[in-house]
Design a protein around this motif. Structure first.
Motif, PDB file in Angstrom:
ATOM      1  N   MET A 160      -9.917  -7.752   4.026  1.00 57.03           N
ATOM      2  CA  MET A 160      -8.645  -7.549   3.297  1.00 57.03           C
ATOM      3  C   MET A 160      -8.198  -8.836   2.599  1.00 57.03           C
ATOM      4  O   MET A 160      -8.279  -9.919   3.172  1.00 57.03           O
ATOM      5  CB  MET A 160      -7.569  -7.100   4.283  1.00 57.03           C
ATOM      6  CG  MET A 160      -6.264  -6.636   3.654  1.00 57.03           C
ATOM      7  SD  MET A 160      -6.440  -5.112   2.688  1.00 57.03           S
ATOM      8  CE  MET A 160      -6.960  -3.954   3.969  1.00 57.03           C
ATOM      9  N   THR A 161      -7.753  -8.690   1.354  1.00 58.81           N
ATOM     10  CA  THR A 161      -7.241  -9.824   0.575  1.00 58.81           C
ATOM     11  C   THR A 161      -5.765  -9.583   0.252  1.00 58.81           C
ATOM     12  O   THR A 161      -5.285  -8.441   0.325  1.00 58.81           O
ATOM     13  CB  THR A 161      -7.992  -9.947  -0.759  1.00 58.81           C
ATOM     14  OG1 THR A 161      -7.737  -8.749  -1.524  1.00 58.81           O
ATOM     15  CG2 THR A 161      -9.485 -10.121  -0.555  1.00 58.81           C
ATOM     16  N   PRO A 162      -5.043 -10.629  -0.135  1.00 53.56           N
ATOM     17  CA  PRO A 162      -3.639 -10.425  -0.512  1.00 53.56           C
ATOM     18  C   PRO A 162      -3.484  -9.419  -1.658  1.00 53.56           C
ATOM     19  O   PRO A 162      -2.559  -8.601  -1.643  1.00 53.56           O
ATOM     20  CB  PRO A 162      -3.177 -11.829  -0.933  1.00 53.56           C
ATOM     21  CG  PRO A 162      -4.096 -12.763  -0.226  1.00 53.56           C
ATOM     22  CD  PRO A 162      -5.415 -12.061  -0.130  1.00 53.56           C
ATOM     23  N   GLU A 163      -4.371  -9.474  -2.634  1.00 58.20           N
ATOM     24  CA  GLU A 163      -4.259  -8.567  -3.789  1.00 58.20           C
ATOM     25  C   GLU A 163      -4.473  -7.118  -3.351  1.00 58.20           C
ATOM     26  O   GLU A 163      -3.750  -6.209  -3.784  1.00 58.20           O
ATOM     27  CB  GLU A 163      -5.302  -8.938  -4.857  1.00 58.20           C
ATOM     28  CG  GLU A 163      -5.124 -10.324  -5.464  1.00 58.20           C
ATOM     29  CD  GLU A 163      -5.580 -11.464  -4.538  1.00 58.20           C
ATOM     30  OE1 GLU A 163      -6.381 -11.220  -3.620  1.00 58.20           O
ATOM     31  OE2 GLU A 163      -5.084 -12.595  -4.730  1.00 58.20           O
ATOM     32  N   ALA A 164      -5.465  -6.884  -2.504  1.00 51.04           N
ATOM     33  CA  ALA A 164      -5.732  -5.521  -2.034  1.00 51.04           C
ATOM     34  C   ALA A 164      -4.581  -5.030  -1.144  1.00 51.04           C
ATOM     35  O   ALA A 164      -4.144  -3.872  -1.253  1.00 51.04           O
ATOM     36  CB  ALA A 164      -7.047  -5.485  -1.262  1.00 51.04           C
ATOM     37  N   LEU A 165      -4.076  -5.922  -0.287  1.00 52.27           N
ATOM     38  CA  LEU A 165      -2.982  -5.515   0.594  1.00 52.27           C
ATOM     39  C   LEU A 165      -1.758  -5.112  -0.232  1.00 52.27           C
ATOM     40  O   LEU A 165      -1.097  -4.115   0.077  1.00 52.27           O
ATOM     41  CB  LEU A 165      -2.613  -6.645   1.561  1.00 52.27           C
ATOM     42  CG  LEU A 165      -1.433  -6.308   2.476  1.00 52.27           C
ATOM     43  CD1 LEU A 165      -1.786  -5.194   3.461  1.00 52.27           C
ATOM     44  CD2 LEU A 165      -0.936  -7.538   3.232  1.00 52.27           C
ATOM     45  N   ARG A 166      -1.468  -5.850  -1.270  1.00 52.42           N
ATOM     46  CA  ARG A 166      -0.286  -5.538  -2.080  1.00 52.42           C
ATOM     47  C   ARG A 166      -0.391  -4.116  -2.650  1.00 52.42           C
ATOM     48  O   ARG A 166       0.574  -3.341  -2.618  1.00 52.42           O
ATOM     49  CB  ARG A 166      -0.134  -6.565  -3.206  1.00 52.42           C
ATOM     50  CG  ARG A 166       1.149  -6.412  -4.000  1.00 52.42           C
ATOM     51  CD  ARG A 166       1.324  -7.515  -5.011  1.00 52.42           C
ATOM     52  NE  ARG A 166       1.526  -8.840  -4.442  1.00 52.42           N
ATOM     53  CZ  ARG A 166       2.686  -9.281  -3.940  1.00 52.42           C
ATOM     54  NH1 ARG A 166       3.757  -8.500  -3.941  1.00 52.42           N
ATOM     55  NH2 ARG A 166       2.796 -10.495  -3.445  1.00 52.42           N
ATOM     56  N   LEU A 167      -1.558  -3.755  -3.128  1.00 56.54           N
ATOM     57  CA  LEU A 167      -1.730  -2.394  -3.668  1.00 56.54           C
ATOM     58  C   LEU A 167      -1.652  -1.343  -2.565  1.00 56.54           C
ATOM     59  O   LEU A 167      -1.080  -0.268  -2.751  1.00 56.54           O
ATOM     60  CB  LEU A 167      -3.071  -2.302  -4.400  1.00 56.54           C
ATOM     61  CG  LEU A 167      -3.130  -3.080  -5.714  1.00 56.54           C
ATOM     62  CD1 LEU A 167      -4.570  -3.225  -6.201  1.00 56.54           C
ATOM     63  CD2 LEU A 167      -2.267  -2.393  -6.786  1.00 56.54           C
ATOM     64  N   ALA A 168      -2.232  -1.668  -1.409  1.00 52.57           N
ATOM     65  CA  ALA A 168      -2.186  -0.733  -0.273  1.00 52.57           C
ATOM     66  C   ALA A 168      -0.747  -0.477   0.150  1.00 52.57           C
ATOM     67  O   ALA A 168      -0.341   0.666   0.413  1.00 52.57           O
ATOM     68  CB  ALA A 168      -2.980  -1.295   0.898  1.00 52.57           C
TER      69      ALA A 168
END
Ligand SMILES: [Zn+2]
Length: 443
Positions: free
Chosen positions: A93-101
């Protein structure tokens, strides 16, 4: 600005047959049959085609899992096998992916009629130190009321735990970040939009010091405590082997059996434990979809409520449910609890009570979960014009029994956040496209 939500087709509230009046973020008046607002409203919303509910409260989720729905790595495995497999997917998990999730999960909850949600974020691989900050930013932008639970995992496979080293943090790191986010974001006041709770993944997943120091921090900041508890019958077998105690006793030793605590699942308690939980004011979040998915058992809601335990509802993470539809969870709860206790023992109104007042009690709030003067203006409005509702008699029960899925209008803190079934300020197609693209990294 006083808005009269006028003449609802039906409403889940006492003495509000002609609707309710909202002023600012609060409900200021319920309008009874034959009445009209005591002070003239500035605007009127015609609710004659809407069934009006208090906004639903989702008391447990894992937003990051929206990127791994229907994932093959966990398919066909039992709970522990699923968890071990999925944690080796989530650790990228990355910050960018988490934000979208997070954004997608919040929108999904909102569209189902949820106005307040908790999220148990317990995933902190390297580079994701700002996970709580991301959740707060996204909830604030969407105007969803939220309790972000700063989760933690502190015992990795090298120390006999289940988790890979990559997602486990030291006790010092967990506690330092817990205090940081409490200081920065936690608002204990009535009407709060953001609260922080402290949430070790389970009493078996962290050193005892994390449990006891989290309890002390929660006390100091007037915050709540949360964890998974007694989801599977294996949990206490392991607890006895590893710690010489049952999970509830581990929590008790750490000062967690208190009115600050709500736990997720809460299935495999013994009779004495249920009495103790009720006596100490601990609340339980029932998660019917995840419990059915893993076949781990059925939450003993009747016994818990008889002992004085508040019961709330949640959807759980999107790799076990795999949906964030809170209204769907209400129907799941009705069906699953009837499977356990029979038709006469559980009504659609019980399931709605768990998803509103019960969820509010899980989150320690006396300002949401009801339509009454002085409560926050958090509302979910549904229309019954789909074929599945045609011929329904009790409109409120129909939402649960016929399977309402999507709210037409949702208000949070007096502001419309969903209008005509669309989330305000969100390009849904663009969000879905970005989220789906981000999910490809988790195959
Ligand atoms: Zn969970």
């Amino acid at each position: 600005m006083r808005i009269w939500i006028k003449d609802p087709f039906a409403i889940l509230a006492d003495g509000a047959e002609r609707g309710l009046v909202v002023d600012g973020s609060q409900i200021v008046e319920c309008v009874p049959r034959g009445g009209s607002p005591s002070v003239a409203a500035d605007a009127t919303f015609d609710a004659t085609r809407h069934v009006v509910l208090p906004g639903l409260v989702n008391a447990h989720h894992h937003f990051y899992q929206t990127l791994t729905r229907a994932h093959p790595a966990g398919e066909g495995k039992d709970l522990i096998g699923w968890l071990v497999a999925m944690e080796r997917v989530w650790d990228r998990m990355t910050p960018e992916a988490l934000r979208l999730a997070v954004r997608l999960a919040l929108v999904e909850c909102l569209l189902s009629g949820c106005t307040t949600t908790a999220d148990h974020h317990n995933l902190f691989p390297p580079g994701l130190d700002g996970a709580v900050d991301i959740e707060v930013e996204e909830a604030t932008a969407l105007g969803v009321r939220m309790t972000v639970t700063r989760g933690s995992m502190g015992i990795s496979e090298k120390d006999g735990g289940l988790q890979p080293d990559s997602i486990v943090q030291s006790a010092d790191a967990i506690l330092a970040d817990s205090e940081r986010v409490l200081t920065r974001y936690h608002d204990p006041e009535r009407g709060a939009m953001i609260r922080i709770a402290l949430a070790p993944c389970s009493p078996l997943a962290v050193p005892q010091r994390v449990l006891s120091d989290s309890a002390a921090l929660a006390e100091a900041y007037d915050a709540r405590l949360h964890c998974h508890l007694c989801q599977s019958p294996d949990e206490d077998v392991y607890a006895m082997q590893a710690f010489g105690k049952r999970s509830v006793d581990l929590l008790d030793d750490a000062g967690w059996l208190c009115p600050r605590t709500w736990v997720a699942h809460g299935i495999h308690f013994n009779e004495d434990e249920i009495v103790r939980l009720g006596h100490m004011g601990v609340a339980v979040c029932h998660l019917p979809a995840a419990d059915m998915a893993f076949g781990v058992g059925i939450c003993p809601t009747k016994e818990l409520e008889a002992a004085g335990v508040a019961v709330g509802l949640g959807v759980d993470g999107s790799a076990s449910n795999d949906s964030s539809n809170v209204m769907e969870a209400v129907r799941h709860a009705l069906m699953l609890q009837r499977l356990r206790y029979g038709h006469a023992a559980i009504s659609p109104y019980d399931a709605l009570r768990w998803a509103t007042e019960g969820g509010a009690r899980c989150l320690g709030r006396d300002d949401i979960g009801r339509i009454a003067p002085g409560f926050e203006a958090d509302l979910a409005l549904y229309r019954l014009d789909e074929p599945r509702f045609s011929g329904a008699h009790d409109p409120v029960a129909a939402l649960v029994r016929c399977g309402a899925h999507r709210a037409d209008r949702v208000m949070v803190a007096g502001r419309w956040r969903v209008i005509d079934g669309r989330p305000e300020g969100v390009d849904l197609d663009a969000l879905r496209a970005k989220h789906a693209a981000a999910a490809k990294a988790f195959l």
